[in-house]
Design a protein around this motif. Structure first.
Motif, short mmCIF file in Angstrom:
data_model
loop_
_atom_site.label_atom_id
_atom_site.label_comp_id
_atom_site.label_asym_id
_atom_site.label_seq_id
_atom_site.Cartn_x
_atom_site.Cartn_y
_atom_site.Cartn_z
N LYS A 110 -42.54 -25.29 -0.34
CA LYS A 110 -42.51 -23.77 -0.90
C LYS A 110 -42.10 -22.99 0.30
N LYS A 111 -42.26 -23.52 1.46
CA LYS A 111 -41.65 -22.74 2.82
C LYS A 111 -40.18 -22.70 2.56
N GLY A 112 -40.01 -21.25 3.00
CA GLY A 112 -38.44 -20.76 2.90
C GLY A 112 -37.95 -20.60 1.42
N ARG A 113 -38.77 -20.92 0.41
CA ARG A 113 -38.38 -20.47 -0.90
C ARG A 113 -39.19 -19.51 -1.73
N GLU A 114 -39.80 -18.60 -0.84
CA GLU A 114 -40.58 -17.57 -1.29
C GLU A 114 -39.53 -16.59 -2.06
N GLU A 115 -40.06 -15.94 -3.06
CA GLU A 115 -39.39 -15.14 -3.98
C GLU A 115 -38.64 -13.80 -3.17
N SER A 116 -37.39 -13.60 -3.27
CA SER A 116 -36.81 -12.68 -2.60
C SER A 116 -35.72 -12.17 -3.40
N ASP A 117 -35.09 -11.06 -3.09
CA ASP A 117 -33.61 -10.66 -3.66
C ASP A 117 -32.50 -11.86 -3.13
#
Length: 221
Positions: A110-117
């Protein structure tokens, strides 16, 4: 008056085990089939119930001479239960360890795959590229018949077939000469046979040529 319910398989197993534990003796199958009905287990089902207990190591058996004896002591059942308990405990420990590893792995992924634009835009771009790749792959499949590699492979196959045809033609002529030398008295019969074979090949040659020549011209172009 309601009909008396029969024993379940597990209840039958318990009753048969009681026979062993109460007597702590050895039994033949026919003896157990006589004792079974006294415990509510009909004689016809004693054999199957007994076999299920043997399969679970709750009843032991051994062949002595021509007879097979069965026995089970309370300590045997206790040891079996303890062994089963230890195995289940070991399996549970392994599952807990594996679960912890998967939770840790999930957290790392999950690290570096957090929801963002930025992530959403990258996923959309990836989806577009995948669709374009699929479209190009399908379009490329339409030209498979003109694939240079496929044409080259076919050309090589034709060369191999041509070489093989020449080799077998030489073998046929060699065989004809050998037959004529070996059997001179049958010269007329052999000549007639050769004529029939030649007529056969002359008959199929046009059809064979109509199939192979277009490909041959294409490959040699």
């Amino acid at each position: 008056m309601s009909k008396k319910r029969g024993l379940s398989l597990e209840e039958k197993r318990e009753q048969i085990l009681q026979i062993f534990h109460e007597s702590q003796d050895f039994f033949l199958l026919k003896e157990l089939e006589k004792l079974g009905p006294k415990k509510g287990v009909i004689s016809q089902s004693v054999k199957d119930v007994l076999q299920s207990l043997v399969d679970d190591d709750l009843v032991l058996k051994d062949k002595i001479g021509t007879s097979v004896y069965f026995w089970s002591l309370p300590s045997c059942a206790g040891n079996q239960l303890r062994n089963t308990y230890r195995k289940l405990e070991s399996d549970l420990s392994s599952c807990r360890k594996r679960f912890a590893e998967l939770v840790e792995q999930r957290g790392n992924l999950k690290k570096g795959r957090e929801e963002s634009d930025e992530r959403k835009a990258a996923l959309e771009e990836l989806k577009t590229v995948e669709l374009q790749h699929k479209k190009l792959t399908e379009e490329l499949a339409c030209y498979a018949d003109n694939d240079p590699a496929a044409l080259e492979a076919m050309k090589n196959a034709i060369e191999v077939a041509h070489s093989a045809a020449n080799r077998w033609t030489d073998n046929i002529f060699t065989l004809q000469q050998w037959c004529s030398t070996k059997f001179p008295e049958a010269k007329e019969q052999l000549e007639h046979l050769y004529t029939e074979v030649d007529a056969f090949f002359l008959h199929i040659r046009p059809a064979f040529a109509s199939i192979t020549m277009p490909w041959f011209r294409l490959l040699c172009h």
